[in-house]
Design an enzyme around this catalytic site. Sequence first.
Site, PDB file in Angstrom:
ATOM      1  N   PHE A 142      36.002  40.191  31.519  1.00 20.32           N
ATOM      2  CA  PHE A 142      36.791  40.017  32.740  1.00 20.32           C
ATOM      3  C   PHE A 142      37.412  41.355  33.107  1.00 20.32           C
ATOM      4  O   PHE A 142      38.236  41.886  32.364  1.00 20.32           O
ATOM      5  CB  PHE A 142      37.889  38.956  32.606  1.00 20.32           C
ATOM      6  N   ASP A 227      39.376  48.750  28.871  1.00 22.44           N
ATOM      7  CA  ASP A 227      40.190  48.023  29.847  1.00 22.44           C
ATOM      8  C   ASP A 227      41.370  47.403  29.101  1.00 22.44           C
ATOM      9  O   ASP A 227      41.231  46.348  28.489  1.00 22.44           O
ATOM     10  CB  ASP A 227      39.347  46.954  30.544  1.00 22.44           C
ATOM     11  N   LYS A 256      48.878  45.521  35.379  1.00 22.24           N
ATOM     12  CA  LYS A 256      49.760  44.407  35.012  1.00 22.24           C
ATOM     13  C   LYS A 256      51.176  44.860  34.606  1.00 22.24           C
ATOM     14  O   LYS A 256      51.974  45.156  35.471  1.00 22.24           O
ATOM     15  CB  LYS A 256      49.078  43.549  33.943  1.00 22.24           C
TER      16      LYS A 256
HETATM   17  C1  LIG Z   1      43.941  41.051  35.114  1.00 25.09           C
HETATM   18  C2  LIG Z   1      42.866  41.921  34.621  1.00 25.09           C
HETATM   19  C3  LIG Z   1      42.158  42.767  35.487  1.00 25.09           C
HETATM   20  C4  LIG Z   1      42.340  42.750  36.989  1.00 25.09           C
HETATM   21  O1  LIG Z   1      43.631  43.042  37.391  1.00 25.09           O
HETATM   22  P1  LIG Z   1      44.091  42.626  38.886  1.00 25.09           P
HETATM   23  O2  LIG Z   1      45.436  43.288  39.014  1.00 25.09           O
HETATM   24  O3  LIG Z   1      44.166  41.134  38.915  1.00 25.09           O
HETATM   25  O4  LIG Z   1      43.081  43.165  39.817  1.00 25.09           O
HETATM   26  C5  LIG Z   1      41.210  43.597  34.925  1.00 25.09           C
HETATM   27  N1  LIG Z   1      40.961  43.596  33.611  1.00 25.09           N
HETATM   28  C6  LIG Z   1      41.624  42.803  32.748  1.00 25.09           C
HETATM   29  C7  LIG Z   1      41.316  42.861  31.291  1.00 25.09           C
HETATM   30  C8  LIG Z   1      42.593  41.912  33.216  1.00 25.09           C
HETATM   31  O5  LIG Z   1      43.223  41.100  32.378  1.00 25.09           O
END
Ligand SMILES: *Cc1c(COP(=O)(O)O)cnc(C)c1O
Length: 404
Positions: A142, A227, A256
């Site tokens: 994700f 990520d 985040k």
């Molecule tokens: C939430 C998330 C994203 C995307 O972030 P947004 O601010 O919702 O675009 C990307 N990678 C990971 C691992 C996430 O948990």
Amino acid sequence: MSSSVIDFLATEARFGARNYEPIGVVLSRGEGVWVWDTEGNRYLDCLSAYSALNQGHCHPKILAAMVEQASRLTLTSRAFHNDQLAPFYEEIAALTGSHKVLPMNSGAEAVESAIKSVRKWGYEVKGVPDGQAEIIVCTNNFHGRTLGIVGFSTEPETRAHFGPFAPGFKIIPFGDAAALEEAITQNTVAFLVEPIQGEAGVIIPPPGYFTGVRKLCTANNVMLVLDEIQTGLGRTGKLLAEQHEGIEADVTLLGKALSGGFYPVSAVLSNNDVLGTLRPGQHGSTFGGNPLACAVARAALRVLVEEGMIENAATQGARFLEGLKAIRANTIRDVRGRGLMLAVELHPEAGRARRYCEALQGKGILAKDTHEHTIRIAPPLVITSAQVDGALEQFATILTQDFS
Ligand SMILES: *Cc1c(COP(=O)(O)O)cnc(C)c1O
């Protein structure tokens, strides 16, 4: 549900795109680990907006920084300098040991920016023939919801009817270093991966996986892009989840909790080579690096460190995990986690995790299901032992019931 709550839900359903299916609670206030609904009921937040609220709701010091900055200067665009960007760069680079920083807004934008940057690095530094760059990603990844990103998702619902998608991505199983070795070619520019797969259900790779990944990337001149949008900034009990593995990524993505939940702030952090390939006019964002975002992020990073939240995540995470493991219930198939990134996976026969989350709401706990049978637990990192113990009592009550 009261009539006012039903009104909120009905109005949302009438006007809003139905791309979410929220639990039926309407929140109006938050403080630390707590949130209150419109009726005044209090809940322990065990989701933290998918880890965007590591510092807790409405942290007073981040709030003060935001209000102060908002009353002075909010947006300059990058056409001009502002007096918050340089100190933000300096502080985040010092904290994470990075050389270069690219500020963006959402997490998905940070991922997109990293993809663009490593491709450019591939062509201009590694010498990959133009248009041939390959990026390796994992099954059940994700990384966000933009078109570029959903194109390499393996989730049918995420992709269906959104194509055609961009080429240049290869998908391998998560946690399998041999598969990475096999997938790498001369045209591979990067391996993009989550240290722990959050949305997939808090999937922790086998020990030694990332050591192997790091070696393979180094040996083949492939950029390791971690990520850490969900795992970073203390969530797993370390500043970055990579520290559990004793490795360093070439590119790290944060988002985040970088703003403590006040404002969308994300960043690509890298060595000199990758972000060094971007020249004026080749990438940008109107709001990226704006003074309000920078002031909020600086405060969010400061309180995370100064108030011991990272250490607290390790301590309380261990307590929470141990407590969950001690619950004897036929519904539970697996309990796992690192720091305060936890999950309870239910037996398929126990019924949908959603039903358990709804029952937890009745007990004053807000948690969210993921992937049908998993309850994700990720409270703010300011949670206390007494609050963990209180939550465990409620989890024990609910998990020993049958909602099948
Ligand atoms: C939430 C998330 C994203 C995307 O972030 P947004 O601010 O919702 O675009 C990307 N990678 C990971 C691992 C996430 O948990």
